[in-house]
Enzyme design. Structure first.
Site, PDB file in Angstrom:
ATOM      1  N   HIS A 359       0.834  -1.211   0.000  1.00  0.00           N
ATOM      2  CA  HIS A 359       0.000   0.000   0.000  1.00  0.00           C
ATOM      3  C   HIS A 359       0.869   1.262   0.000  1.00  0.00           C
ATOM      4  O   HIS A 359       2.078   1.228   0.256  1.00  0.00           O
ATOM      5  CB  HIS A 359      -0.933   0.004   1.211  1.00  0.00           C
ATOM      6  CG  HIS A 359      -0.230   0.146   2.533  1.00  0.00           C
ATOM      7  ND1 HIS A 359      -0.007   1.364   3.128  1.00  0.00           N
ATOM      8  CD2 HIS A 359       0.296  -0.794   3.369  1.00  0.00           C
ATOM      9  CE1 HIS A 359       0.604   1.178   4.281  1.00  0.00           C
ATOM     10  NE2 HIS A 359       0.807  -0.121   4.458  1.00  0.00           N
ATOM     11  N   CYS A 377       4.134  -4.386   6.375  1.00  0.00           N
ATOM     12  CA  CYS A 377       3.629  -4.164   5.024  1.00  0.00           C
ATOM     13  C   CYS A 377       4.758  -3.793   4.067  1.00  0.00           C
ATOM     14  O   CYS A 377       5.866  -3.456   4.484  1.00  0.00           O
ATOM     15  CB  CYS A 377       2.586  -3.053   5.030  1.00  0.00           C
ATOM     16  SG  CYS A 377       1.093  -3.469   5.950  1.00  0.00           S
TER      17      CYS A 377
END
Length: 431
Positions: A359, A377
């Site tokens: 992301h 992430c």
């Protein structure tokens, strides 16, 4: 009483008279050992015995009085015995077991099979020679079916036959859920097939034999059981781009063990789009993107820091949201834990259920390409995140290397590719 029947019995003689005839013949022959047997006498006694036995034959059919009636009854009894219904009465059978009516003598004139409770008829078809009728649709669970058949013998006489067929009553029925759901038709090369049952399956081999996967072009693949309720299927290597995958769960009527039977059959068809594989390297803080094996883009990244490293191995995208709230509480890390976090992010593609996404993260842009600072992430800048979001979809792959983290577990969404092929094959219930 039938008057003609009574007269017929009197002409044959009483049992006492028949006994006296036999007794006299025995005494006569015994008293003269050198005398030839009285063949006429023996024949008369045999005829009398046959007539007496014929008078004891019972049948519900009609016929003419006298010897003609007895012969007709015997023929009818033989013809009736030649009509066979399977499964046999007294059995409790799976509802997928066909009902078969066979005329071993003569042909079938008519067959009806009716659900005793619902009064609905079961579809079926006669064979070309009219000797066999076979049901053409599944039956229901815990049901009794009344079979009525009429057969015609070689002389044109009809005989009726009735029978009951009863199906099994399951302790429970297992429903097979699919991942991806049937509403999804387009996937990437890393997409496993998942079947989740809502009941424990103790006979995994029976369930697995009822799960059929076909791929075009054909590719080697296999099932792996994660639990009594969950089985995954994947190919040995990533799917080939352009593959059509069909999954058929033909579990209705299948005994899954412990009194549990399959609730329904289900089907899934998927089309594999172009191969999209991203290779994220924690040592270089860079991610290279390949389309159908060709490098099309490289971008700087920041992966998980030492305290929260990104899992190693092949991750498969399972969901994507343009705006998404990252909340560590969703996987059990909540305040006041110092590892807890909650933030709104853009262009988020989930790669595991352990809170790992690819992301956009504007807060880590300064570290992207030089240091790993995320909670696990793969962080991108706005432009790269938008591009990645537009090109990657469900089933596409993100391979993580040199992250300092553990291997992605097989049970974490799509950790299927973490299992070596030999171990994967060993996880099948069918040996």
């Amino acid at each position: 009483m039938n008057p003609s029947g009574a007269g017929h019995a009197n002409r044959r003689g009483t049992p006492e008279q028949f006994d006296r005839i036999i007794s006299n013949r025995s005494i006569e022959n015994h008293g003269d050992q050198m005398r030839k047997p009285d063949r006429l006498g023996v024949l008369a006694a045999a005829v009398a015995a046959a007539l007496l036995l014929g008078g004891c034959t019972s049948d519900t059919g009609t016929g003419t009085a006298g010897g003609g009636q007895a012969a007709d009854r015997t023929t009818r009894a033989a013809a009736a015995a030649g009509v066979v219904v399977a499964p046999a009465a007294g059995e409790q059978v799976a509802p997928t077991t066909p009902i078969v009516v066979t005329a071993e003598q003569g042909t079938l004139d008519a067959v009806t099979v009716t659900n005793a409770k619902k009064a609905t008829q079961v579809k079926g078809a006669l064979s070309a020679d009219r000797k066999t009728w076979t049901s053409a649709e599944p039956l229901g669970y815990a049901s009794t079916y009344q079979v009525k058949a009429t057969a015609v013998d070689a002389d044109g006489r009809k005989v009726d036959r009735t029978a009951d067929v009863t199906t099994v009553s399951p302790k429970a029925q297992a429903y097979p859920s699919f991942i991806p759901a049937p509403s999804i038709t387009d996937v990437g090369v890393g997409q496993p097939l998942v079947v989740k049952f809502d009941q424990d399956v103790t006979d995994k081999a029976a369930a697995e034999k009822a799960l059929t996967v076909t791929s075009t072009p054909a590719q080697t693949g296999g099932w792996y059981w994660l639990s009594k309720r969950e089985a995954h299927y994947r190919p040995k290597e990533y799917w080939q781009a352009g593959t059509t995958i069909k999954l058929h769960a033909g579990i209705y009527g299948v005994d899954l063990g412990g009194g549990v039977y399959g609730q329904t059959d289900r089907d899934l068809t998927l089309k594999v789009h172009d191969s999209w594989v991203a290779k994220a390297d924690g040592a270089t803080e860079k991610m290279d993107v390949f389309q159908n094996g060709a490098l099309v883009k490289s971008m700087p990244i920041s992966m998980g820091k030492d305290a929260t490293p990104t899992h190693l191995g092949a991750h498969v995208i399972s969901d994507k949201k343009q705006k998404y709230t990252m909340d560590s509480c969703t996987y059990g890390v909540c305040p006041p834990d110092p590892k807890a976090y909650r933030s709104d992010e853009n262009f988020a593609l989930r790669i595991s259920n352990d809170g790992e996404f690819v992301h956009e993260n504007p807060n880590s842009v300064g570290s992207q390409g030089s240091a790993n600072v995320s909670h696990g992430c793969v962080n991108l800048n706005a432009a790269n995140a938008s591009w990645f979001f537009d090109h990657f979809n469900l089933g596409d792959v993100v391979e993580v290397a040199n992250s300092g983290g553990p291997q992605l577990p097989v049970y974490d969404t799509y950790g299927d590719w973490a299992v070596p092929w030999d171990a994967w094959v060993a996880g099948s219930a069918v040996k």
